[in-house]
Motif scaffolding. Sequence first.
Motif, PDB file in Angstrom:
ATOM      1  N   VAL A  22     -22.136 -11.192  75.056  1.00  0.00           N
ATOM      2  CA  VAL A  22     -21.843  -9.795  75.441  1.00  0.00           C
ATOM      3  C   VAL A  22     -23.027  -8.826  75.003  1.00  0.00           C
ATOM      4  O   VAL A  22     -23.821  -9.206  73.977  1.00  0.00           O
ATOM      5  N   LYS A  23     -23.298  -7.957  75.697  1.00  0.00           N
ATOM      6  CA  LYS A  23     -24.366  -7.147  75.635  1.00  0.00           C
ATOM      7  C   LYS A  23     -23.787  -6.068  74.654  1.00  0.00           C
ATOM      8  O   LYS A  23     -22.950  -5.289  74.989  1.00  0.00           O
ATOM      9  N   VAL A  24     -24.477  -5.497  73.569  1.00  0.00           N
ATOM     10  CA  VAL A  24     -23.988  -4.775  72.723  1.00  0.00           C
ATOM     11  C   VAL A  24     -24.475  -3.556  73.102  1.00  0.00           C
ATOM     12  O   VAL A  24     -25.810  -3.230  73.233  1.00  0.00           O
ATOM     13  N   GLY A  25     -23.870  -2.293  73.072  1.00  0.00           N
ATOM     14  CA  GLY A  25     -24.544  -1.388  73.479  1.00  0.00           C
ATOM     15  C   GLY A  25     -25.573  -0.716  72.401  1.00  0.00           C
ATOM     16  O   GLY A  25     -25.470  -0.922  71.467  1.00  0.00           O
ATOM     17  N   ASP A  26     -26.600   0.408  73.071  1.00  0.00           N
ATOM     18  CA  ASP A  26     -27.461   0.825  72.119  1.00  0.00           C
ATOM     19  C   ASP A  26     -26.869   1.640  71.049  1.00  0.00           C
ATOM     20  O   ASP A  26     -25.986   2.450  71.173  1.00  0.00           O
ATOM     21  N   ILE A  27     -27.352   1.018  69.751  1.00  0.00           N
ATOM     22  CA  ILE A  27     -27.094   1.916  68.495  1.00  0.00           C
ATOM     23  C   ILE A  27     -27.966   2.916  68.088  1.00  0.00           C
ATOM     24  O   ILE A  27     -27.996   3.377  67.235  1.00  0.00           O
ATOM     25  N   THR A  28     -28.746   3.475  69.225  1.00  0.00           N
ATOM     26  CA  THR A  28     -29.682   4.584  68.737  1.00  0.00           C
ATOM     27  C   THR A  28     -29.555   5.344  70.133  1.00  0.00           C
ATOM     28  O   THR A  28     -29.516   4.759  71.335  1.00  0.00           O
ATOM     29  N   LEU A  29     -29.942   6.685  70.239  1.00  0.00           N
ATOM     30  CA  LEU A  29     -30.101   7.477  71.322  1.00  0.00           C
ATOM     31  C   LEU A  29     -31.529   7.672  71.278  1.00  0.00           C
ATOM     32  O   LEU A  29     -32.125   8.463  70.863  1.00  0.00           O
ATOM     33  N   SER A  30     -31.946   6.980  72.733  1.00  0.00           N
ATOM     34  CA  SER A  30     -33.405   7.159  72.844  1.00  0.00           C
ATOM     35  C   SER A  30     -33.537   6.703  74.498  1.00  0.00           C
ATOM     36  O   SER A  30     -32.715   6.479  75.059  1.00  0.00           O
ATOM     37  N   GLY A  31     -35.082   7.157  75.030  1.00  0.00           N
ATOM     38  CA  GLY A  31     -35.200   6.965  76.160  1.00  0.00           C
ATOM     39  C   GLY A  31     -34.293   7.542  77.259  1.00  0.00           C
ATOM     40  O   GLY A  31     -34.279   8.858  76.957  1.00  0.00           O
ATOM     41  N   PRO A  32     -33.996   7.050  78.192  1.00  0.00           N
ATOM     42  CA  PRO A  32     -33.207   7.950  79.420  1.00  0.00           C
ATOM     43  C   PRO A  32     -31.837   8.585  78.757  1.00  0.00           C
ATOM     44  O   PRO A  32     -31.704   9.733  79.334  1.00  0.00           O
ATOM     45  N   ARG A  33     -31.214   8.101  78.014  1.00  0.00           N
ATOM     46  CA  ARG A  33     -29.893   8.603  77.247  1.00  0.00           C
ATOM     47  C   ARG A  33     -30.506   9.811  76.381  1.00  0.00           C
ATOM     48  O   ARG A  33     -29.482  10.750  76.676  1.00  0.00           O
ATOM     49  N   TRP A  34     -31.292   9.555  75.803  1.00  0.00           N
ATOM     50  CA  TRP A  34     -31.758  10.946  74.935  1.00  0.00           C
ATOM     51  C   TRP A  34     -32.359  12.030  75.951  1.00  0.00           C
ATOM     52  O   TRP A  34     -31.933  13.106  75.668  1.00  0.00           O
ATOM     53  N   ALA A  35     -33.109  11.532  76.827  1.00  0.00           N
ATOM     54  CA  ALA A  35     -33.551  12.806  77.920  1.00  0.00           C
ATOM     55  C   ALA A  35     -32.230  13.453  78.640  1.00  0.00           C
ATOM     56  O   ALA A  35     -32.378  14.601  78.625  1.00  0.00           O
ATOM     57  N   LEU A  36     -31.050  12.656  78.732  1.00  0.00           N
ATOM     58  CA  LEU A  36     -30.086  13.216  79.466  1.00  0.00           C
ATOM     59  C   LEU A  36     -29.398  14.064  78.521  1.00  0.00           C
ATOM     60  O   LEU A  36     -28.961  15.263  78.995  1.00  0.00           O
ATOM     61  N   LYS A  37     -29.174  13.645  77.084  1.00  0.00           N
ATOM     62  CA  LYS A  37     -28.572  14.740  76.243  1.00  0.00           C
ATOM     63  C   LYS A  37     -29.513  15.883  76.134  1.00  0.00           C
ATOM     64  O   LYS A  37     -28.715  16.970  75.912  1.00  0.00           O
ATOM     65  N   ARG A  38     -30.560  15.638  75.872  1.00  0.00           N
ATOM     66  CA  ARG A  38     -31.549  16.895  75.831  1.00  0.00           C
ATOM     67  C   ARG A  38     -31.352  17.796  76.773  1.00  0.00           C
ATOM     68  O   ARG A  38     -31.381  19.228  76.431  1.00  0.00           O
ATOM     69  N   ALA A  39     -31.424  17.231  78.031  1.00  0.00           N
ATOM     70  CA  ALA A  39     -31.221  18.171  79.389  1.00  0.00           C
ATOM     71  C   ALA A  39     -29.994  18.840  79.352  1.00  0.00           C
ATOM     72  O   ALA A  39     -29.960  20.258  79.715  1.00  0.00           O
ATOM     73  N   SER A  40     -28.963  18.157  79.256  1.00  0.00           N
ATOM     74  CA  SER A  40     -27.680  19.091  78.890  1.00  0.00           C
ATOM     75  C   SER A  40     -27.531  20.025  77.888  1.00  0.00           C
ATOM     76  O   SER A  40     -26.799  21.091  78.112  1.00  0.00           O
ATOM     77  N   ASP A  41     -28.346  19.525  76.748  1.00  0.00           N
ATOM     78  CA  ASP A  41     -28.290  20.648  75.550  1.00  0.00           C
ATOM     79  C   ASP A  41     -29.075  21.980  76.137  1.00  0.00           C
ATOM     80  O   ASP A  41     -28.701  22.995  75.845  1.00  0.00           O
TER      81      ASP A  41
END
Length: 512
Positions: free
Chosen positions: A311-330
């Motif tokens: 099984v693929k374990v989800g990212d345990i850090t917030l980086s890359g596109p996920r961090w960019a999405l969070k920063r844009a929403s902020d």
Amino acid sequence: MSSQQATGPDATSAWLDDALARRVVTTVADGDAGATATPRSAPPAGGQVDGDTSRPGLDVTAVLPYAGSRASTRTRGLRAWMMTAPVDVAALLTPLLLTQQYWRGTLAMAALTVTVFAAGGLYRARRHVSILDELPSLCGRLLACAAVVTIIAALRHDSAAYVGGFARGVTLAAGLVLVGRAFSREFATIARKRRWVEHNAVIIGSGPIAVELARLLRRYPQYGLRFVGCVDSASPLAPTALPLIGTLDQLEQLVRIVECDVLIIADPNCPELTLMEFLRRPGSASCDLWAVPRLWGSRSHGDHIGAIPIVKVGDITLSGPRWALKRASDIVFAATALLVLSPVLALCAIATFVDGGRGIFFYQERIGRHGKPFHIIKFRSMRPVDEHESQTNWSIAHDRRVGPIGRFMRRTSLDELPQLWNILRGDMSVVGPRPERPYFVEKFSAEYPNYAMRHRVAVGLTGLAQVSGLRGDTPISDRARFDNYYIENWSLWLDAKVLIRTVAEVFRGGGR
């Protein structure tokens, strides 16, 4: 990543640079999981490299034979979506080559489908690549997206001819998506088998499952992984059927030396909490993480390596596109909130001035993302006696110096509103761990091993721990656990849930 130290630093450093440049690679026979290699050169005397002098150093001569191949070095930046996403977009936009009459609907169909595919995990990496495994999920999502867009087109246009023509274009695009996926999956399999594309993989564990995984990865290159060794809690000198290139506490350094992209958790000889401590470190967290389920019957969504489910374990850090999405929403949230709440901010400023005179804002040093300090902005609710009291006093909730206006603002969290400016500047996020003072960060990091891990993301105006009742004099270990859970399970919907619960807390007056 800890800095490297060595006995005889100049000679050892020169040897290490030369060895890494030559990429000493040892060929191991297919299926021979116990084969080991003798390095072609050795470091100068005492040449063990390690950043922690309190434990035995990492013998780089035992590691370098498993350094990356040319293919693994050349393709380590490639990700699964880089092929499938462009092919999907091209297929979905193909109807525009035939006619531009339905261009709005075609663009909407493309955007919706790619979004739904991404949310459903259809752009994630798979070890066992097969179009037949993905076909049910692809068809279901394509039908749902096509139905939504076609219904909207029917509501906007009364002409049956228009809707019929648009539906034919949607059907063509959906069919081309399936054809494109089939070709892209076949090409990916061929590229892996010929080792045009491969990623270095380290197996965490040294038991029977790890041995079998290593054998499978060596024999079958279609999984896209190049086995470079394993790590475990045991000493690398202990007898094992695998090339044990180091121990878990050396994992960060090993990831860098062998240019590892993928970590596979098989059967490590250590408790899960200990394992997570090493995996959360920055050097390890940059790798893709896979795991073999421990319970019989655990479902792996059809993915496997030689019929061993993974099984693929989800990212345990917030980086890359996920961090960019969070920063844009902020940014969107903070800018909108500052505009909408400007009358409330003005009233709070006036009330603070009436209550205590000039100096309506309170600035205090806090620790943010990656341990970087910044100055937080709040409405002043009281004046500390001195700077030492400001930095080391844990709570002023019942301090007599807090007047009625300050007490009301703290209970309703209105004193926190100026932090919207911190969010716009990038010091903070809307949702994240509570920002804490340097004195307490140092204290809690020494007392609670997982506390420092919460600084993997920006601190927040509100957070999962706060809305879960962990405020004031509640256990720090509980707060850290909630903060790390938030980081490792982040989604925009989780942020939305925390914000909804925050609004409910404000109206209930559940602040400090």
